[in-house]
Design a protein around this motif. Structure first.
Motif, short mmCIF file in Angstrom:
data_model
loop_
_atom_site.label_atom_id
_atom_site.label_comp_id
_atom_site.label_asym_id
_atom_site.label_seq_id
_atom_site.Cartn_x
_atom_site.Cartn_y
_atom_site.Cartn_z
N THR A 1 -21.15 15.70 -22.95
CA THR A 1 -20.03 14.86 -23.38
C THR A 1 -19.61 13.86 -22.29
O THR A 1 -18.47 13.40 -22.26
N GLY B 1 -11.48 13.05 -16.01
CA GLY B 1 -12.13 13.04 -17.31
C GLY B 1 -11.34 13.82 -18.34
O GLY B 1 -11.15 13.36 -19.48
N MET B 2 -10.85 15.01 -17.97
CA MET B 2 -10.07 15.81 -18.90
C MET B 2 -8.76 15.12 -19.27
O MET B 2 -8.37 15.08 -20.45
N HIS C 1 -15.88 19.18 -16.72
CA HIS C 1 -15.51 17.78 -16.49
C HIS C 1 -14.75 17.66 -15.18
O HIS C 1 -14.43 18.66 -14.53
N ASN D 1 -8.08 11.94 -19.25
CA ASN D 1 -8.37 10.80 -20.12
C ASN D 1 -8.79 11.23 -21.51
O ASN D 1 -8.50 10.54 -22.50
N ARG D 2 -9.43 12.36 -21.64
CA ARG D 2 -9.79 12.87 -22.96
C ARG D 2 -8.55 13.21 -23.77
O ARG D 2 -8.46 12.94 -24.97
N TYR D 3 -7.56 13.84 -23.12
CA TYR D 3 -6.31 14.12 -23.82
C TYR D 3 -5.59 12.83 -24.22
O TYR D 3 -5.05 12.72 -25.32
N PHE E 1 -12.79 7.93 -27.95
CA PHE E 1 -13.25 8.27 -26.60
C PHE E 1 -12.40 7.54 -25.57
O PHE E 1 -11.62 6.65 -25.90
N VAL F 1 -16.07 9.46 -22.25
CA VAL F 1 -15.90 10.87 -22.60
C VAL F 1 -15.17 10.95 -23.93
O VAL F 1 -14.28 10.16 -24.21
N PRO F 2 -15.53 11.89 -24.81
CA PRO F 2 -14.91 11.95 -26.13
C PRO F 2 -13.47 12.45 -26.07
O PRO F 2 -13.09 13.20 -25.17
N ALA F 3 -12.70 12.03 -27.05
CA ALA F 3 -11.31 12.47 -27.15
C ALA F 3 -11.24 13.98 -27.33
O ALA F 3 -12.14 14.60 -27.91
N LEU F 4 -10.17 14.56 -26.82
CA LEU F 4 -9.87 15.97 -27.07
C LEU F 4 -8.76 16.06 -28.10
O LEU F 4 -7.67 15.51 -27.91
#
Length: 266
Positions: free
Chosen positions: A137, A106-107, A102, A109-111, A120, A153-156
């Motif tokens: 993803t 993107g990373m 990513h 925002n996923r967090y 997401f 992007v999906p949640a982490l």
């Protein structure tokens, strides 16, 4: 309230085979001691998550702990490539490594989505890049208000997040300062969390611009002086540049790496 334990106890209780594990830290406060304890305890099939995997992830990958890496940049900062990472991707040594790449945005925002309890995140990034072609993803999404095409992007939500900080009190409240990245969001997004600290004190003193994590959002705290070495801990010790340089030679050669691993795994 967070429980105070030794590093070995905390890793043994919180990190399991097959877990999604995030070890976060940006430039400094990188949880090296915790990562090496994961190696010593022989964890396997981990999905490792980090915005900027560097030497500690090279060590975990080379030790055979990981089956997948979710990331946005990887390298030995200021030196060059991560040779154990490259060997795993290119030659499946010591085990094959799946990658999910990513952007930094993107990373992050996923967090944030994970910490916010959302499924997401939406951002304007990735436009004009090839990442959506290679990363499942990353998906286009249409804004219901403007019709603009954005990216989702999906949640982490890691099974466990591990970070390092300067201080915690005896109730497990944590305080970190200096250059911080997504440590707070990564902890809040996780099911379980471990914070290693330079010291445990009776009372946390007010400190401007510090990030404070209350004990009720942290699972366990372990006192590990120099737990971020060879990265640095602001106001405690400086970055060990020679370690990063030495790692380049160690990690280039499988036999040399295995000798290093034998020393760490004792």
């Amino acid at each position: 309230m967070a429980r105070i334990a030794t590093l070995a106890e905390a890793v043994g209780e919180l990190v399991h085979d097959g877990d999604v594990v995030a070890l976060e830290g940006f430039t400094h406060l990188i949880p090296f001691a915790a990562g090496q304890e994961i190696i010593r305890q022989g964890r396997r099939d981990l999905t490792l998550v980090r915005m900027t995997p560097d030497v500690i992830y090279d060590q975990l990958i080379g030790a055979g702990c990981a089956r997948k890496l979710i990331f946005s940049w990887g390298g030995n900062p200021g030196v060059g490539s991560l040779h154990r990472f490259r060997d795993a991707v290119q030659h499946a040594w010591p085990v094959p490594l799946e990658i999910e790449e990513h952007s930094h945005a993107g990373m992050a925002n996923r967090y944030v989505a994970g910490a916010s309890g959302l499924p997401f995140a939406v951002l304007r990034g990735y436009t004009g890049t090839d990442l959506p072609k290679h990363t499942d993803t990353i998906k286009p999404i249409t804004c219901p208000f403007t019709g603009e095409t954005l990216t989702a992007v999906p949640a982490l939500n890691p099974d466990v997040t591990v970070i390092h900080a300067q201080r915690a009190d005896r109730k497990g409240n944590v305080q970190l300062w200096g250059i911080t990245g997504v440590q707070k969001e990564a902890v809040l997004a996780a099911k379980r969390s471990l914070v290693t600290v330079e010291e445990i004190v009776d009372t946390l003193e007010p400190r401007p611009n510090a990030v404070t994590l209350p004990g009720w959002v942290v699972t366990m705290v372990a006192e590990v002086p120099k737990g971020a070495h060879p990265s640095y801990a602001h106001d405690y010790y400086v970055r060990d540049n020679e370690y990063y340089k030495a790692w380049d030679a160690i990690s280039r050669d499988r036999e040399e790496f295995q000798r290093w691993l034998g020393e760490v795994a004792r």
